[in-house]
Motif scaffolding. Structure first.
Motif, PDB file in Angstrom:
ATOM      1  N   ARG A 158       0.831  -1.212   0.000  1.00 52.93           N
ATOM      2  CA  ARG A 158       0.000   0.000   0.000  1.00 52.93           C
ATOM      3  C   ARG A 158       0.864   1.260   0.000  1.00 52.93           C
ATOM      4  N   ILE A 159       1.994   1.226   0.698  1.00 55.01           N
ATOM      5  CA  ILE A 159       2.898   2.367   0.721  1.00 55.01           C
ATOM      6  C   ILE A 159       3.436   2.641  -0.682  1.00 55.01           C
ATOM      7  N   VAL A 160       3.851   1.588  -1.374  1.00 51.93           N
ATOM      8  CA  VAL A 160       4.355   1.736  -2.738  1.00 51.93           C
ATOM      9  C   VAL A 160       3.273   2.305  -3.648  1.00 51.93           C
ATOM     10  N   GLU A 161       2.080   1.754  -3.558  1.00 54.28           N
ATOM     11  CA  GLU A 161       0.977   2.235  -4.386  1.00 54.28           C
ATOM     12  C   GLU A 161       0.674   3.699  -4.094  1.00 54.28           C
ATOM     13  N   SER A 162       0.694   4.070  -2.816  1.00 56.70           N
ATOM     14  CA  SER A 162       0.418   5.446  -2.425  1.00 56.70           C
ATOM     15  C   SER A 162       1.503   6.404  -2.932  1.00 56.70           C
ATOM     16  N   GLU A 163       2.755   5.971  -2.839  1.00 52.87           N
ATOM     17  CA  GLU A 163       3.842   6.843  -3.301  1.00 52.87           C
ATOM     18  C   GLU A 163       3.775   7.036  -4.811  1.00 52.87           C
ATOM     19  N   LEU A 164       3.510   5.959  -5.536  1.00 48.75           N
ATOM     20  CA  LEU A 164       3.370   6.085  -6.985  1.00 48.75           C
ATOM     21  C   LEU A 164       2.211   7.014  -7.347  1.00 48.75           C
ATOM     22  N   GLU A 165       1.095   6.866  -6.660  1.00 47.48           N
ATOM     23  CA  GLU A 165      -0.057   7.719  -6.926  1.00 47.48           C
ATOM     24  C   GLU A 165       0.284   9.188  -6.689  1.00 47.48           C
ATOM     25  N   TYR A 166       1.053   9.440  -5.626  1.00 49.15           N
ATOM     26  CA  TYR A 166       1.442  10.828  -5.342  1.00 49.15           C
ATOM     27  C   TYR A 166       2.312  11.381  -6.472  1.00 49.15           C
ATOM     28  N   PHE A 167       3.331  10.619  -6.868  1.00 46.63           N
ATOM     29  CA  PHE A 167       4.277  11.130  -7.870  1.00 46.63           C
ATOM     30  C   PHE A 167       3.631  11.333  -9.227  1.00 46.63           C
ATOM     31  N   ILE A 168       2.801  10.409  -9.670  1.00 51.53           N
ATOM     32  CA  ILE A 168       2.209  10.557 -10.993  1.00 51.53           C
ATOM     33  C   ILE A 168       1.010  11.504 -10.975  1.00 51.53           C
ATOM     34  N   GLY A 169       0.425  11.709  -9.794  1.00 49.15           N
ATOM     35  CA  GLY A 169      -0.733  12.591  -9.690  1.00 49.15           C
ATOM     36  C   GLY A 169      -0.376  14.036  -9.429  1.00 49.15           C
ATOM     37  N   SER A 170       0.890  14.311  -9.217  1.00 50.72           N
ATOM     38  CA  SER A 170       1.355  15.664  -8.911  1.00 50.72           C
ATOM     39  C   SER A 170       2.303  16.129 -10.001  1.00 50.72           C
ATOM     40  N   GLU A 171       2.137  17.344 -10.490  1.00 55.19           N
ATOM     41  CA  GLU A 171       3.064  17.864 -11.494  1.00 55.19           C
ATOM     42  C   GLU A 171       4.480  17.925 -10.940  1.00 55.19           C
ATOM     43  N   ALA A 172       4.590  18.299  -9.658  1.00 55.68           N
ATOM     44  CA  ALA A 172       5.912  18.337  -9.028  1.00 55.68           C
ATOM     45  C   ALA A 172       6.532  16.936  -8.982  1.00 55.68           C
ATOM     46  N   GLY A 173       5.705  15.931  -8.711  1.00 54.34           N
ATOM     47  CA  GLY A 173       6.190  14.556  -8.679  1.00 54.34           C
ATOM     48  C   GLY A 173       6.635  14.080 -10.049  1.00 54.34           C
ATOM     49  N   ARG A 174       5.821  14.352 -11.074  1.00 53.64           N
ATOM     50  CA  ARG A 174       6.183  13.964 -12.438  1.00 53.64           C
ATOM     51  C   ARG A 174       7.438  14.708 -12.889  1.00 53.64           C
ATOM     52  N   LYS A 175       7.565  15.959 -12.466  1.00 51.28           N
ATOM     53  CA  LYS A 175       8.756  16.731 -12.816  1.00 51.28           C
ATOM     54  C   LYS A 175      10.004  16.129 -12.177  1.00 51.28           C
ATOM     55  N   THR A 176       9.882  15.659 -10.941  1.00 47.81           N
ATOM     56  CA  THR A 176      11.015  15.001 -10.273  1.00 47.81           C
ATOM     57  C   THR A 176      11.457  13.767 -11.042  1.00 47.81           C
ATOM     58  N   ILE A 177      10.489  12.960 -11.470  1.00 51.92           N
ATOM     59  CA  ILE A 177      10.807  11.770 -12.258  1.00 51.92           C
ATOM     60  C   ILE A 177      11.495  12.177 -13.556  1.00 51.92           C
ATOM     61  N   ALA A 178      10.920  13.170 -14.235  1.00 55.78           N
ATOM     62  CA  ALA A 178      11.448  13.584 -15.539  1.00 55.78           C
ATOM     63  C   ALA A 178      12.856  14.152 -15.428  1.00 55.78           C
ATOM     64  N   GLU A 179      13.100  14.994 -14.441  1.00 55.36           N
ATOM     65  CA  GLU A 179      14.426  15.611 -14.274  1.00 55.36           C
ATOM     66  C   GLU A 179      15.495  14.554 -14.043  1.00 55.36           C
ATOM     67  N   ASN A 180      15.176  13.562 -13.256  1.00 55.46           N
ATOM     68  CA  ASN A 180      16.132  12.498 -12.993  1.00 55.46           C
ATOM     69  C   ASN A 180      16.322  11.606 -14.215  1.00 55.46           C
ATOM     70  N   TYR A 181      15.251  11.364 -14.956  1.00 58.64           N
ATOM     71  CA  TYR A 181      15.329  10.449 -16.096  1.00 58.64           C
ATOM     72  C   TYR A 181      16.177  11.047 -17.217  1.00 58.64           C
ATOM     73  N   VAL A 182      15.994  12.325 -17.520  1.00 63.25           N
ATOM     74  CA  VAL A 182      16.792  12.941 -18.594  1.00 63.25           C
ATOM     75  C   VAL A 182      18.228  13.185 -18.151  1.00 63.25           C
ATOM     76  N   GLY A 183      18.466  13.128 -16.835  1.00 62.48           N
ATOM     77  CA  GLY A 183      19.819  13.277 -16.322  1.00 62.48           C
ATOM     78  C   GLY A 183      20.059  14.614 -15.660  1.00 62.48           C
ATOM     79  N   LEU A 184      20.572  14.574 -14.440  1.00 58.55           N
ATOM     80  CA  LEU A 184      20.914  15.805 -13.735  1.00 58.55           C
ATOM     81  C   LEU A 184      22.126  16.448 -14.397  1.00 58.55           C
ATOM     82  N   PRO A 185      22.259  17.762 -14.298  1.00 64.66           N
ATOM     83  CA  PRO A 185      23.362  18.445 -14.996  1.00 64.66           C
ATOM     84  C   PRO A 185      24.726  18.027 -14.494  1.00 64.66           C
ATOM     85  N   TYR A 186      25.722  18.085 -15.379  1.00 65.42           N
ATOM     86  CA  TYR A 186      27.112  17.824 -15.008  1.00 65.42           C
ATOM     87  C   TYR A 186      27.627  19.013 -14.187  1.00 65.42           C
TER      88      TYR A 186
END
Length: 394
Positions: free
Chosen positions: A362-390
């Motif tokens: 349930r914790i995993v499901e709740s955390e995923l729901e938070y990240f994908i349901g929040s623009e800030a959460g999706r942005k965190t995923i996206a920033e990490n996926y494209v790579g943090l700056p050198y």
């Protein structure tokens, strides 16, 4: 023999470092224990962060990548049958990733090194670094039954997790951080069109699945399997049937199957060694850290290590900035640990763990729901996926 920088390992990180140094007028020799064909035969990652794409262009080897690589502005999360799009381009202010296989990166770098006339010694045996803490640094090796000594200023250990570079450092000088996951990825390569125009990361009660690609006609698919499993247990038909079960129905209906070209099971682990240097020896890429492939960070982390070491050596040779040498490990590890965290998070969120109880699920499901349901959460995923700056070397 004598050179400025001895590079152990002719994988993509060693070749990329060698090309950057060569272009900057810094002499280097690469020593590799395997043959060129063996190196090119390794099937590895294919998602390049924007930072690595730009570094390959800087090295002058981006022409074929830009022509044949697939630019992706997003990816798909399939969570127990529900699809969620992560719009990398919009969430990161225009950044993207490039789908271009590691084998192709290596082939391009090999060709550039041959054209430049830079020296690579393949099938070298008994490679040993010496004098890393002294002013007399050198590497010994054997080639065609003859013993050789390569004197150098610095050594770059780009020879992977099982290589000699890290093993040459006294064990009591290193601190090891490791987590081994209780599952692996069964992967197949097939000449079939991708099931989706972007990568699909699927979370399912039967286990994780990933739909990736190498081109518009070649695909790479993965299934989470127990570490005790064996490739011989998986016929092509069984693999395709299981993949369909773990995908949303509309994607499963579109999946085009075919005979596998390659099939293997890769264990998953997180591994970091600190520090990433020992005197004049610098560990690069898998020699210093391993990430589970869920976050697509392994090759990309190696590239950021290469960028850091290259820019430090550039200032050492051009500006006599010897003080920067001691900062290599500190700079690299800041980015390494952030990538380790993201890879651990993606792995923890998308895989099934046998020891998870109802509360953990349930914790995993709740955390995923938070990240994908929040623009800030999706942005965190996206920033990490494209790579943090050198990090800038100053």
């Amino acid at each position: 023999m004598k050179t400025q920088v001895a590079i152990i390992g002719a994988g993509p990180s060693g070749l990329l470092l060698g090309q950057l140094l060569h272009n900057a007028g810094i002499d280097n020799v690469i020593i590799e224990r395997q043959s060129p064909d063996y190196v090119l035969g390794r099937i590895r990652a294919g998602v390049l962060e924007q930072g690595m794409v730009e570094l390959l262009r800087q090295a002058g080897v981006g022409q074929r990548m830009d022509r044949e690589g697939l630019v992706h502005g997003g990816f798909e999360l399939a969570l127990d049958g529900r699809q969620v799009h992560i719009d990398l381009h919009t969430l990161t202010g225009g950044k993207t990733v490039m789908v271009y296989g590691q084998t192709e990166v290596t082939r391009d770098l090999m060709a550039a090194r041959r054209e430049a006339g830079a020296q690579t010694i393949y099938q070298a045996g008994d490679v040993v670094p010496h004098g890393m803490k002294s002013a007399e640094t050198f590497v010994t090796f054997e080639k065609d039954g003859q013993a050789w000594r390569l004197d150098c200023d610095y050594i770059a250990g780009c020879d992977g997790f099982h290589g000699v570079a890290r093993q040459s450092i006294p064990a009591d000088c290193l601190k090891v951080f490791e987590r081994v996951y209780p599952f692996g990825w069964l992967g197949i390569l097939a000449d079939t069109p991708p099931v989706h125009e972007e990568l699909v990361y699927a979370r399912h009660e039967r286990g994780f699945a990933l739909c990736s690609m190498r081109s518009a006609t070649r695909t790479r698919y993965y299934l989470q399997v127990p570490t005790s499993d064996h490739v011989d247990n998986w016929s092509d038909q069984r693999f395709w049937d299981e993949l369909k079960l773990r995908l949303p129905q509309d994607l499963a209906n579109k999946l085009i199957t075919g005979p596998s070209i390659e099939k293997s099971i890769a264990p998953l682990r997180s591994f970091v060694v600190e520090p990433m240097q020992y005197g004049r020896l610098f560990l690069v890429g898998d020699a210093a850290h391993i990430v589970p492939p869920t976050g697509a960070k392994g090759l990309n982390l190696a590239a950021s290590d290469v960028s850091t070491l290259f820019n430090i050596l550039l200032k050492v040779y051009r500006e006599d900035r010897l003080d920067l040498l001691e900062k290599y490990s500190e700079i690299c590890l800041r980015r390494v640990w952030k990538a380790e965290r993201f890879s651990w998070w993606m792995t923890s969120m998308l895989h099934r763990f046998d020891d998870q109880d109802a509360f953990d699920q349930r914790i995993v499901e709740s955390e995923l729901e938070y990240f994908i349901g929040s623009e800030a959460g999706r942005k965190t995923i996206a920033e990490n996926y494209v790579g943090l700056p050198y990090e800038t070397i100053e």
